[in-house]
Design an enzyme around this catalytic site. Sequence first.
Site, mmCIF file in Angstrom:
data_model
loop_
_atom_site.group_PDB
_atom_site.id
_atom_site.type_symbol
_atom_site.label_atom_id
_atom_site.label_comp_id
_atom_site.label_asym_id
_atom_site.label_seq_id
_atom_site.Cartn_x
_atom_site.Cartn_y
_atom_site.Cartn_z
ATOM 1 N N GLY A 220 0.812 -1.210 0.000
ATOM 2 C CA GLY A 220 0.000 0.000 0.000
ATOM 3 C C GLY A 220 0.839 1.250 0.000
ATOM 4 O O GLY A 220 2.044 1.202 0.253
ATOM 5 N N PRO A 221 0.194 2.385 -0.278
ATOM 6 C CA PRO A 221 0.921 3.656 -0.345
ATOM 7 C C PRO A 221 1.535 4.035 1.004
ATOM 8 O O PRO A 221 1.122 3.499 2.035
ATOM 9 C CB PRO A 221 -0.145 4.678 -0.752
ATOM 10 C CG PRO A 221 -1.427 3.963 -0.844
ATOM 11 C CD PRO A 221 -1.231 2.531 -0.552
ATOM 12 N N PRO A 222 2.510 4.950 0.981
ATOM 13 C CA PRO A 222 3.162 5.366 2.219
ATOM 14 C C PRO A 222 2.155 5.968 3.200
ATOM 15 O O PRO A 222 1.173 6.571 2.791
ATOM 16 C CB PRO A 222 4.150 6.448 1.780
ATOM 17 C CG PRO A 222 4.163 6.440 0.305
ATOM 18 C CD PRO A 222 3.019 5.644 -0.190
ATOM 19 N N THR A 227 3.780 0.007 8.907
ATOM 20 C CA THR A 227 4.685 -0.160 10.046
ATOM 21 C C THR A 227 3.884 -0.321 11.334
ATOM 22 O O THR A 227 4.158 -1.202 12.152
ATOM 23 C CB THR A 227 5.610 1.064 10.168
ATOM 24 O OG1 THR A 227 6.112 1.384 8.873
ATOM 25 C CG2 THR A 227 6.756 0.784 11.112
ATOM 26 N N GLU A 443 -11.676 31.362 -9.854
ATOM 27 C CA GLU A 443 -12.205 30.508 -8.781
ATOM 28 C C GLU A 443 -13.728 30.647 -8.679
ATOM 29 O O GLU A 443 -14.421 29.660 -8.422
ATOM 30 C CB GLU A 443 -11.551 30.843 -7.437
ATOM 31 C CG GLU A 443 -10.027 30.709 -7.398
ATOM 32 C CD GLU A 443 -9.499 29.360 -7.849
ATOM 33 O OE1 GLU A 443 -10.244 28.365 -7.794
ATOM 34 O OE2 GLU A 443 -8.331 29.312 -8.286
HETATM 35 P P1 ADP Z 1 3.608 3.161 6.408
HETATM 36 O O1 ADP Z 1 4.465 2.185 7.136
HETATM 37 O O2 ADP Z 1 2.464 2.523 5.684
HETATM 38 O O3 ADP Z 1 4.328 4.144 5.564
HETATM 39 P P2 ADP Z 1 3.224 4.144 9.044
HETATM 40 O O4 ADP Z 1 2.760 2.956 9.771
HETATM 41 O O5 ADP Z 1 4.656 4.515 9.186
HETATM 42 O O6 ADP Z 1 2.868 4.047 7.512
HETATM 43 O O7 ADP Z 1 2.306 5.378 9.450
HETATM 44 C C1 ADP Z 1 2.840 6.565 9.927
HETATM 45 C C2 ADP Z 1 1.984 7.112 11.039
HETATM 46 O O8 ADP Z 1 0.691 7.473 10.556
HETATM 47 C C3 ADP Z 1 1.722 6.101 12.108
HETATM 48 O O9 ADP Z 1 2.719 6.103 13.065
HETATM 49 C C4 ADP Z 1 0.407 6.564 12.682
HETATM 50 O O10 ADP Z 1 0.605 7.552 13.651
HETATM 51 C C5 ADP Z 1 -0.292 7.188 11.512
HETATM 52 N N1 ADP Z 1 -1.239 6.228 10.929
HETATM 53 C C6 ADP Z 1 -1.207 5.675 9.722
HETATM 54 N N2 ADP Z 1 -2.255 4.858 9.524
HETATM 55 C C7 ADP Z 1 -2.959 4.874 10.659
HETATM 56 C C8 ADP Z 1 -4.161 4.222 11.092
HETATM 57 N N3 ADP Z 1 -4.833 3.377 10.289
HETATM 58 N N4 ADP Z 1 -4.594 4.483 12.333
HETATM 59 C C9 ADP Z 1 -3.936 5.330 13.144
HETATM 60 N N5 ADP Z 1 -2.812 5.964 12.796
HETATM 61 C C10 ADP Z 1 -2.321 5.761 11.570
HETATM 62 ZN ZN ZN Z 2 -8.808 26.314 -11.690
#
Ligand code: ADP
Ligand code: ZN
Length: 607
Positions: A220-222, A227, A443
């Site tokens: 999935g996207p960042p 994590t 706009e």
């Molecule tokens: P990825 O690993 O997919 O890039 P992360 O897990 O590092 O994303 O997400 C970064 C931060 O965004 C997390 O530490 C959390 O605080 C927040 N976050 C992302 N998704 C969620 C979620 N589903 N619920 C709560 N917090 C989230």
């Molecule tokens: Zn425009």
Amino acid sequence: MSIVRKIVEALRNAKPWKILAFACVLSGITVTAGGMGLTSMFLAPHTVAERSGPSTETKTVDFTEFLKLLDEGKFKTVEFSTTRLVAEDAKGDEFVLNHDRRFSGESFPQELARRGITVKFPDLNRSSVGDYVLAGVQIGIQILLLLVFVCIGGFLFMNAKRFVNPSWPTVARNVGVRFSDVAGQEESKFELEEIKTFLLNPEAYERSGAKPPRGVLLVGPPGTGKTLLAEALAGETGVSFINTSGSEFANMFVGTGRDRVEKLFKKARKSAPCIIFIDEIDSLARARGGSNSDVSREQDTTLNQLLTEMNGFGKREGVIVVGATNRIDVLDPAVLRPGRFDRHVYMGLPNLGDRRKILDVHIKGKELAKDVDLDVVARGAPGFSGADIENIVNEAATYAARDGRVELTAKDFSEARDKVFMGAKRSTAILDDFEKRLTAYHEAGHAVVATLTKGTDPVHQATIIPRAQSLGHVMQLPEKEWKAVPMSRLLARLDVMVAGRMAEERIFGASEITTGAASDIEEATKTATAMVTVYGMSEKIGMRKVQHTERGYGEVAESEIDRLIADACERARRLLDERGAALEAVAQALIDRETLTGPEIKALVEA
Ligand code: ADP
Ligand code: ZN
């Protein structure tokens, strides 16, 4: 173990960065010391040779006088140097004759020697002012060199620490994150249940002879919480957690990537049950054999080591590898085979409901003012990731803190949202009057057409406050998440997209249109193209997918795309003709107040 073997061993284990850093500092010191030595040779003599002899005198003479004294037989020794002759008499008094190098020939020294005078030639034992300057400069350079080397060495060393942490990889125990901290993503959590069962009770798998899971790929996207979810899995099951990233294995010196994989798994087995999380696994597990370069060979051996380690998992080891990537398509097929990363969990961007839940998670412990409606905040963040939403809450809290407030207000949230979305307010980019007027009409065009066209999302806000990439914008909020979008909505969206330019054209004339519509044009083209080539929404093409080739999408498809956009322009133009007064009113209000809310716009249009 012999000392030599110990050193060899130490060198083998030390990471190249470290060695390089040390080498740099060492060579710096060596060069400096060497230079200092040389320099001191220049500097030493004058203290001994010149300043000795308490009662002697030094006198500068001209050539005539010199010859006279010579004929009188006064001189005992004469020393030649590049710019002067120094003659000494029996008492040790010195007579200096400055010259212009003409005495460097042979005849004059020979003549002196024939008269029984001791002739000396310059050596390093005598310093001149030039020598002092030279020595000074050299010392300066040495010190500078030393500083440069120390800086380079220090820099490498600091960076080395990042790569060369001797305790790498770090093992976290008693992870505090739980599934409940991951808002939404219910399906993903559900899919991890099996892994959870396994980690809680690996013996059961062995007893029943079931194949234990080994690797899970979170795709999935960042910022979608990959994590976080992996950590939660460790937290739920109470196993240890090792957090790594594919980039920690890539771009290393030969063999180090492979060694690191080995080290990683060794540590994981020692800490089992354990989850190894590898973020951006694509940088480690790209398809192999891309080219025959050193880099790709290095990547291949690293990847092979990963696969070997995963194959080698004994049943009871209790090590699970969780990989995260946004690019499952670039992974080596071998990585996805059974017994490796054979379980794939897709983590999409959160929908409206999930965004609301993520807000709830991050709002915890913060006080909200009465005017904050989290549903509005969630609706205002379509396409935002969980990380973006966390960011909005943090920004809002920052705004409040800056004003010395405890409560976060609706305004904090809307500014935070705008900031996260488009970058900070460009305080320097102040529009001149013409630009402001033009942007206001542009706009207003979007806003009026959006307000009056059926099947578009309601207007939330229009603004002519410039941000990082845009002079202004109109924001629409979807009332619901559309999973299957009807054609009528796409057509309405096109009308709104082109309306900005149509308004410019109407007010300022066809020759005065501006570059400000570029992103509208891009969006409209994308939408129209997808309608024709992907969604089967044009008469002449019908339900057929059209591929892009060297010649584009082909004549028919392209004329259909053109037609969709031209029709949208026609409809928007007509609507603005009919409702010229509304356009005028909204534009004027924007010029006055810069930002208008959806209801304010609606009131102006309906007036
Ligand atoms: P990825 O690993 O997919 O890039 P992360 O897990 O590092 O994303 O997400 C970064 C931060 O965004 C997390 O530490 C959390 O605080 C927040 N976050 C992302 N998704 C969620 C979620 N589903 N619920 C709560 N917090 C989230
Ligand atoms: Zn425009």
